[in-house]
Write a protein that holds these residues in place. Structure first.
Motif, PDB file in Angstrom:
ATOM      1  N   SER A 135      -9.565  34.568 -16.068  1.00 21.53           N
ATOM      2  CA  SER A 135      -9.955  34.009 -17.447  1.00 21.53           C
ATOM      3  C   SER A 135     -10.694  33.334 -16.917  1.00 21.53           C
ATOM      4  CB  SER A 135      -9.335  33.038 -18.155  1.00 21.53           C
ATOM      5  OG  SER A 135      -8.869  32.052 -17.307  1.00 21.53           O
ATOM      6  N   LYS A 136     -11.422  32.020 -16.964  1.00 18.12           N
ATOM      7  CA  LYS A 136     -12.771  31.250 -16.512  1.00 18.12           C
ATOM      8  C   LYS A 136     -11.491  30.053 -16.059  1.00 18.12           C
ATOM      9  CE  LYS A 136     -16.213  30.694 -20.304  1.00 18.12           C
ATOM     10  NZ  LYS A 136     -16.152  30.179 -20.902  1.00 18.12           N
ATOM     11  N   LYS A 137     -10.846  30.047 -15.463  1.00 17.04           N
ATOM     12  CA  LYS A 137      -9.158  29.268 -14.756  1.00 17.04           C
ATOM     13  C   LYS A 137      -8.451  30.448 -14.002  1.00 17.04           C
ATOM     14  CE  LYS A 137      -8.361  26.480 -19.133  1.00 17.04           C
ATOM     15  NZ  LYS A 137      -7.266  25.431 -19.899  1.00 17.04           N
ATOM     16  N   GLY A 138      -8.664  31.167 -13.595  1.00 15.45           N
ATOM     17  CA  GLY A 138      -8.330  32.244 -12.496  1.00 15.45           C
ATOM     18  C   GLY A 138      -7.570  33.516 -13.734  1.00 15.45           C
ATOM     19  N   MET A 139      -6.151  34.244 -13.002  1.00 14.69           N
ATOM     20  CA  MET A 139      -5.845  35.015 -12.788  1.00 14.69           C
ATOM     21  C   MET A 139      -4.472  34.687 -14.143  1.00 14.69           C
ATOM     22  SD  MET A 139      -5.691  38.419 -13.864  1.00 14.69           S
ATOM     23  CE  MET A 139      -6.852  39.029 -11.878  1.00 14.69           C
ATOM     24  N   ASN A 140      -4.531  35.171 -15.602  1.00 20.15           N
ATOM     25  CA  ASN A 140      -3.206  34.867 -16.397  1.00 20.15           C
ATOM     26  C   ASN A 140      -2.422  36.120 -15.909  1.00 20.15           C
ATOM     27  OD1 ASN A 140      -4.147  32.381 -16.986  1.00 20.15           O
ATOM     28  ND2 ASN A 140      -5.942  32.874 -17.889  1.00 20.15           N
ATOM     29  N   ILE A 141      -1.270  35.956 -16.031  1.00 22.66           N
ATOM     30  CA  ILE A 141      -0.135  36.610 -16.252  1.00 22.66           C
ATOM     31  C   ILE A 141       0.657  36.514 -17.851  1.00 22.66           C
ATOM     32  CG2 ILE A 141       2.005  38.068 -14.848  1.00 22.66           C
ATOM     33  CD1 ILE A 141       0.969  36.957 -12.828  1.00 22.66           C
ATOM     34  N   PHE A 142       0.531  37.869 -18.396  1.00 22.62           N
ATOM     35  CA  PHE A 142       0.661  37.676 -19.817  1.00 22.62           C
ATOM     36  C   PHE A 142       2.092  38.096 -20.344  1.00 22.62           C
ATOM     37  CE2 PHE A 142       1.147  39.980 -23.977  1.00 22.62           C
ATOM     38  CZ  PHE A 142       0.412  38.971 -24.861  1.00 22.62           C
ATOM     39  N   ARG A 143       2.518  36.658 -20.816  1.00 21.39           N
ATOM     40  CA  ARG A 143       4.062  36.714 -20.898  1.00 21.39           C
ATOM     41  C   ARG A 143       5.120  37.322 -20.016  1.00 21.39           C
ATOM     42  NH1 ARG A 143       3.990  38.384 -27.449  1.00 21.39           N
ATOM     43  NH2 ARG A 143       2.619  36.631 -28.179  1.00 21.39           N
ATOM     44  N   LEU A 144       4.187  36.794 -18.812  1.00 16.63           N
ATOM     45  CA  LEU A 144       5.310  36.769 -17.298  1.00 16.63           C
ATOM     46  C   LEU A 144       6.884  36.889 -17.734  1.00 16.63           C
ATOM     47  CD1 LEU A 144       5.698  38.067 -14.886  1.00 16.63           C
ATOM     48  CD2 LEU A 144       5.001  35.346 -14.335  1.00 16.63           C
ATOM     49  N   GLU A 145       7.572  35.378 -18.237  1.00 13.94           N
ATOM     50  CA  GLU A 145       8.845  35.204 -18.458  1.00 13.94           C
ATOM     51  C   GLU A 145       9.283  36.733 -19.504  1.00 13.94           C
ATOM     52  OE1 GLU A 145      11.978  31.974 -19.192  1.00 13.94           O
ATOM     53  OE2 GLU A 145       9.430  31.260 -18.991  1.00 13.94           O
ATOM     54  N   GLU A 146       8.816  36.493 -20.730  1.00 15.14           N
ATOM     55  CA  GLU A 146       9.339  37.101 -21.441  1.00 15.14           C
ATOM     56  C   GLU A 146       9.405  39.061 -20.426  1.00 15.14           C
ATOM     57  OE1 GLU A 146       7.112  35.642 -22.172  1.00 15.14           O
ATOM     58  OE2 GLU A 146       7.078  34.905 -24.310  1.00 15.14           O
ATOM     59  N   HIS A 147       8.819  39.319 -19.960  1.00 16.86           N
ATOM     60  CA  HIS A 147       8.870  40.322 -19.609  1.00 16.86           C
ATOM     61  C   HIS A 147       9.828  40.252 -18.447  1.00 16.86           C
ATOM     62  CE1 HIS A 147       4.891  43.124 -20.554  1.00 16.86           C
ATOM     63  NE2 HIS A 147       4.571  42.195 -20.636  1.00 16.86           N
ATOM     64  N   LEU A 148       9.817  39.257 -17.592  1.00 15.57           N
ATOM     65  CA  LEU A 148      11.181  39.848 -16.624  1.00 15.57           C
ATOM     66  C   LEU A 148      12.123  39.383 -16.705  1.00 15.57           C
ATOM     67  CD1 LEU A 148       9.113  37.420 -13.297  1.00 15.57           C
ATOM     68  CD2 LEU A 148       9.373  40.077 -13.921  1.00 15.57           C
ATOM     69  N   VAL A 149      12.245  39.152 -18.212  1.00 21.24           N
ATOM     70  CA  VAL A 149      14.144  38.232 -18.858  1.00 21.24           C
ATOM     71  C   VAL A 149      14.080  39.905 -19.696  1.00 21.24           C
ATOM     72  CG1 VAL A 149      14.905  38.219 -21.672  1.00 21.24           C
ATOM     73  CG2 VAL A 149      13.802  36.446 -19.809  1.00 21.24           C
ATOM     74  N   ARG A 150      13.452  40.935 -20.346  1.00 19.19           N
ATOM     75  CA  ARG A 150      13.186  42.254 -20.565  1.00 19.19           C
ATOM     76  C   ARG A 150      14.114  42.728 -19.168  1.00 19.19           C
ATOM     77  NH1 ARG A 150       9.458  42.762 -23.675  1.00 19.19           N
ATOM     78  NH2 ARG A 150       8.067  43.274 -22.596  1.00 19.19           N
ATOM     79  N   LEU A 151      13.477  42.750 -18.301  1.00 19.54           N
ATOM     80  CA  LEU A 151      13.385  43.000 -17.199  1.00 19.54           C
ATOM     81  C   LEU A 151      14.959  43.565 -15.981  1.00 19.54           C
ATOM     82  CD1 LEU A 151      12.035  45.288 -14.169  1.00 19.54           C
ATOM     83  CD2 LEU A 151      11.604  43.462 -13.389  1.00 19.54           C
ATOM     84  N   GLU A 152      15.576  42.059 -16.176  1.00 25.13           N
ATOM     85  CA  GLU A 152      16.874  41.949 -15.618  1.00 25.13           C
ATOM     86  C   GLU A 152      17.438  42.478 -17.074  1.00 25.13           C
ATOM     87  OE1 GLU A 152      18.964  37.934 -15.094  1.00 25.13           O
ATOM     88  OE2 GLU A 152      16.698  37.351 -15.034  1.00 25.13           O
ATOM     89  N   CYS A 153      17.159  42.155 -17.975  1.00 22.11           N
ATOM     90  CA  CYS A 153      18.248  42.783 -19.067  1.00 22.11           C
ATOM     91  C   CYS A 153      18.534  44.450 -18.678  1.00 22.11           C
ATOM     92  CB  CYS A 153      18.194  42.420 -20.809  1.00 22.11           C
ATOM     93  SG  CYS A 153      19.362  43.220 -21.487  1.00 22.11           S
TER      94      CYS A 153
END
Length: 181
Positions: free
Chosen positions: A85-103
């Motif tokens: 994006s104009k502000k740089g790289m945005n990682i989409f829903r990182l926390e949700e993905h990592l909660v699922r990975l932990e689960c």
């Protein structure tokens, strides 16, 4: 689509066509497939990966063929997109993905669980180190390493890869759907 994707896709179509026509012998067909694999690997040769606590060149990250991850598919992963994006790289829903990975690790009963906090920073650093300018696909994978059998719960390894990937046409233009019953 980048040039290497086009080349690989074209080569795949050629191999399929030749195989169907039976125009090439088995040995030559395997040689062509090896060349395609080499081309696919070369497009990632300048990338860095995160592998068991270290940032390594792409081609130095290895898992043994006798590990439970390879023999039995004893691993879990997430597919995460990051968008420029104009502000740089945005990682989409990182926390949700990592909660699922932990689960997922808990479901597999791994002897060591990588928490979302432990995985988030290496992901962000990996994206920074690779200096991506376009959409990126990030793949954190947690797996059973070593030489254990199917019941092995450890030792546990982690790898994180990130590769540039163009946005699919459907994401940019949308699509029409129909529901039938």
């Amino acid at each position: 689509m980048d040039r290497w994707s086009v080349v690989c896709k074209s080569l795949t179509h050629i191999v399929i066509m030749l195989a169907v026509l039976g125009s090439i012998r088995h040995r030559n067909r395997l040689s062509l497939l090896n060349i395609m694999g080499t081309i696919a690997l070369n497009i990632h040769e300048n990338l860095t990966v995160y592998f068991n606590g270290d940032f390594l060149p792409w081609d130095e990250a290895r898992v043994h063929v006798f590990s439970p991850a390879v023999k039995y598919g004893a691993g879990v992963f997430e597919g995460i997109c990051a968008y420029m994006s104009k502000k740089g790289m945005n990682i989409f829903r990182l926390e949700e993905h990592l909660v699922r990975l932990e689960c997922s690790q808990r479901v597999m009963r791994f002897e060591r669980i990588f928490t979302k906090e432990e995985v988030a920073e290496p992901i962000k650093e990996l994206v920074r180190r690779n200096k991506f300018k376009e959409t990126v696909h990030i793949r954190p994978t947690v797996y059973v390493d070593g030489l254990g059998e199917s019941s092995a719960l450890g030792p546990i390894g982690i790898s994180i890869t990130a590769v540039q990937r163009s946005r699919p046409k459907i994401a940019m233009e949308g699509c029409s759907v129909q529901i039938s019953s």
